[in-house]
Design an enzyme around this catalytic site. Structure first.
Site, mmCIF file in Angstrom:
data_model
loop_
_atom_site.group_PDB
_atom_site.id
_atom_site.type_symbol
_atom_site.label_atom_id
_atom_site.label_comp_id
_atom_site.label_asym_id
_atom_site.label_seq_id
_atom_site.Cartn_x
_atom_site.Cartn_y
_atom_site.Cartn_z
ATOM 1 N N ASP A 73 -37.585 71.588 -4.684
ATOM 2 C CA ASP A 73 -38.917 71.430 -4.068
ATOM 3 C C ASP A 73 -39.939 72.312 -4.479
ATOM 4 O O ASP A 73 -39.467 73.692 -4.739
ATOM 5 C CB ASP A 73 -38.986 71.388 -2.565
ATOM 6 N N GLU B 140 -39.502 69.415 -9.011
ATOM 7 C CA GLU B 140 -40.641 68.980 -8.601
ATOM 8 C C GLU B 140 -41.758 69.916 -9.388
ATOM 9 O O GLU B 140 -41.978 71.246 -8.821
ATOM 10 C CB GLU B 140 -41.120 69.207 -7.215
#
Length: 792
Positions: A417, A468
């Site tokens: 993330d 990401e």
């Protein structure tokens, strides 16, 4: 009784059970003055440490002289006494707490040997040192702290003033930002023991623990189809499960659940975070939870609320075993397990937030700070804090966590993330020159030590690693820049696919011209070489092609809503993105109008087809295969309810219902992708050689509807929205036809062979699906994507 520091662990924090029945404990805190390991027992039971510890309560009642320490009747007395003894014990509430003074710091680490330790032992840490909040230093021994390397947690966070290291604001005119009150005022003397979960020892010394684990599927990147899901939300309303298994790890491992996944045809599940979590301060104050789980409380312990009630009652060991059994069950079915991991920030919030673990241990070192104001945290994650990956021990914590989940739990990969925050350089102090500060301050680099630590690791470097490629900091969008061996979420693919099939289609229907040319869509269909052909050896599989994820509209809602409807999140609809590239097809929200339903179905299948018929690695989000809706909420991170839980009632509908039809169509798409070797290539159609030269592939041919090859001007012409793409192979060729216009169009298809229609986003007017045609021209309906195969 202390033992000398064990320097074999000098650079590696951990809790190591030893053959003498005890344990060596190591924790990193380079700025602390004193550190204690706190062992927790029941107050009404004899302590195993009774013969070793100075009994604080007994000394007070018996009038034992404790020297010049403060009076035992004062709250600061216990820690003053504990600083004078190697082992100190007391009763606090219903617990007996025994503190073991640690030696250190040595290389920033503190050490102690426990003479007794056992599987299931509850413990934590207390850390004392300077109180200088204006410079980001907030040590407070009254805060019971979770060990960052704990493999299990027991209990829940009880939200109270005791969670803050600073004293509570005492009047309505004070603010958390004032000099004399709140986060920058005096330290709190409220003890947080009982309001913070206990760390729990799990004995992992069994040398046979890996003997019964299932084999990893090792799905090649070129064959991978990723399916993103939430462990709880996926089965919380699953009709095939008994109530006690719904929303649990065991529910995901159930044979009926796995049968659904194998029927769908995906190869890899990507689980939203399953690390132990805690609601951030601003959510806890509103009584809300972070349903998605992007609020990590510990990086080694699984989230216990996703376990069955039976496992939770049996303790952290059983919770972890349920996770391991889930992974093994998915492996046995040939399905990989990829974890979404959140190493960029914690649940502790900004400088006004909680002191649960890292902040209390050494927040000055763990978190990035503003070089111009040391009391303020830098935030490139949108959560209030960001871990400082310029610190070796922060990298060590993350790498050790990754290795633990890969080796002990058995997962097959990780999705990172806000990965840009993990690869930012450290901040240069304000005393340095402006030019020097500008060159280094928080700058992203693909050569970051953390990335090299993963690349070079014999275990981690061979897993599926997905980034990401953005965060909320300066210059945070870095799609395509991470390099080998990382794959990356491709937001360009997402936005182009949505624009081409939705917002540009809406413009065409209203008589306006489209924004995108066919070159944009063609580039995404071919693996986004403009973004990912960054170095020799890096192929199209580095592009994770997706249209929807947990974050944003579902596939159905992209065609139902022109704007977000996030009012239930409690933020006045200000949260969530306003840039969605969605089109409601003429009606906002649900409708029974068959024409609108047909348009939505076709648009959704166009986007799903583009995802699954492009070079690269496709990713679907759970529920999109049957038209799941979130009622227009594009940021339901606090919606632990029917908005987020998958509704399986569609399974009972008529086979001709649009949801059943969508499931059949997308399942067929996944199957076709699996069968056709054209989509199993890792290399781009345009290949970069070791010398940096570009070589065109003969595996692809392009045609305009009239059968001619596009010119350079055609590629850039936004009025050109129809084309064919022939993918050659050694066996049979495949043909993609794209009609991106608002009217039916005649396509001249290659006439050197017969073609069989395999799939279409809507029934075509000229031929039944599955039949062969040798027609030189076929009429393709408006806004339609079709896949053909060469007849053998």
């Amino acid at each position: 009784m202390r033992r000398p520091p064990l320097h074999r662990y000098a650079t590696r924090p951990g809790f190591f059970l030893t053959d003498d029945g005890g344990a060596d404990a190591v924790i990193w805190s380079q700025n602390a003055d004193r550190v204690w390991l706190s062992v927790i027992e029941e107050a009404n039971a004899p302590s195993v440490f009774a013969s070793l510890a100075f009994d604080y309560d007994h000394s007070h009642s018996a009038g034992v002289d404790i020297g010049d320490a403060p009076s035992p009747t004062k709250p600061e007395a216990f820690f003053a006494v504990a600083s004078r003894y190697s082992v100190t014990t007391r009763v606090i509430g219903t617990y007996r707490e025994t503190l073991f003074a640690m030696s250190g710091p040595n290389y920033g680490n503190w050490f102690v040997h426990l003479p007794h330790a056992w599987d299931g032992m509850r413990y934590g840490y207390r850390v004392d040192g300077p109180w200088d909040p204006r410079n980001g230093v907030r040590f407070n021994p009254y805060k019971f702290l979770i060990y960052p390397c704990a493999k299990g947690l027991s209990g829940n966070v009880v939200f109270s003033s005791a969670l803050h290291a600073y004293a509570s604001v005492t009047n309505s005119t004070s603010t958390l930002d004032s000099e004399s009150n709140g986060a920058f005022g005096a330290p709190s003397t409220l003890d947080s023991l009982g309001d913070v979960p206990f760390s729990v020892v799990i004995d992992d010394r069994d040398s046979t623990k890996h003997d019964v684990e299932s084999a990893h599927p090792h799905v090649p990147w070129a064959s991978t189809v990723i399916y993103e899901l939430h462990v709880k939300g996926f089965t919380k309303r699953a009709p095939w499960l008994p109530e006690e298994l719904r929303g649990t790890y065991a529910g995901l491992a159930d044979p009926h659940t796995i049968d659904y996944l194998t029927q769908l045809g995906i190869t890899s599940v990507e689980l939203l975070p399953i690390f132990a979590k805690c609601a951030e301060p601003h959510l806890s104050e509103q009584g809300k939870e972070n349903y998605w789980g992007y609020s990590t409380l510990n990086y080694f312990s699984p989230e216990p609320s996703y376990a069955t009630t039976r496992s939770q009652e049996r303790g952290p060991q059983a919770v972890r075993q349920e996770v391991i059994d889930m992974v093994d069950a998915l492996h046995a079915a040939g399905i990989e397990v990829i974890l979404d991991v959140v190493y960029n920030h914690s649940c502790e919030g900004d400088e006004t937030g909680y002191s649960l673990s890292w902040r209390g241990i050494d927040g000055h070192s763990y978190y990035r700070r503003d070089p111009r104001d040391g009391g303020r945290l830098l935030d490139s994650t949108g959560t209030g804090n960001t871990f400082d990956f310029s610190q070796t021990q922060v990298i060590t914590m993350a790498v050790d966590s990754l290795r633990y989940w890969a080796k002990r739990i058995g997962v097959d990969g990780f999705r990172f993330d806000l990965a840009v925050s993990l690869a930012r350089l450290g901040e240069t102090p304000a005393s340095h020159g402006a030019a020097q500060r500008h060159s280094a301050n928080g700058r992203f680099t693909p050569h970051h030590p953390f990335l090299y630590a993963i690349r070079s690791d014999m275990l981690l470097g061979n897993l599926k690693l997905i980034m990401e490629p953005w965060d909320t900091g300066d210059n945070g969008w870095r799609t395509g820049q991470f390099g080998l061996p990382f794959s990356e979420w491709n937001d360009h693919f997402r936005d182009v696919t949505r624009q081409f099939w939705l917002t540009d289609a809406a413009r065409l229907h209203s008589g306006k011209s489209a924004h995108l040319s066919m070159q944009e869509l063609a580039t995404r269909l071919c693996g986004s070489a403009d973004l990912f052909a960054t170095e020799p050896g890096r192929g199209a599989v580095a592009s994770i092609n997706y249209v929807c994820s947990h974050d944003g509209f579902t596939l159905a809602d992209l065609t139902r809503y022109n704007s977000k409807h996030n009012d239930l999140n409690g933020e006045n609809n200000h949260d969530g993105s306003d840039t969605n590239y969605s089109f409601n097809c003429g009606v906002e929200g649900p409708t029974a109008n068959p024409d609108v339903i047909l348009k939505r179905q076709r648009a959704s299948l166009n986007m799903a087809g583009t995802t699954l018929l492009s070079l690269g690695t496709p990713m679907l989000v759970a529920g999109d295969e049957f038209g799941r809706t979130q009622d227009g909420n594009n940021n339901p991170y606090v919606q632990d309810n029917s908005i987020s839980w998958l509704d399986w009632s569609w399974m009972q509908q008529d086979p001709l219902s649009w949801q059943r039809q969508r499931f059949s169509s997308i399942t067929a798409l996944i199957s076709l992708r699996t069968q056709l070797e054209q989509f199993h290539h890792e290399a781009f159609f345009t290949v970069m050689s070791q010398l940096g030269l570009l070589t065109q592939s003969d595996r692809v041919q392009w045609y305009l509807p009239d059968g001619t090859s596009p010119t350079d001007a055609d590629w850039r012409d936004s009025t050109r929205r129809s084309f064919s793409l022939r993918l050659r192979s050694k066996s049979v060729d495949a043909l993609l036809t794209v009609n991106g216009t608002a009217t039916p169009e005649d396509f001249s298809i290659p006439d050197d062979t017969q073609w069989r229609l395999l799939w279409s986003s809507q029934p075509l007017e000229y031929e039944a699906r599955g039949a062969a045609t040798s027609l030189a021209s076929v009429r393709i309906p408006e806004l339609t994507l079709s896949l053909w195969e060469q007849e053998q």
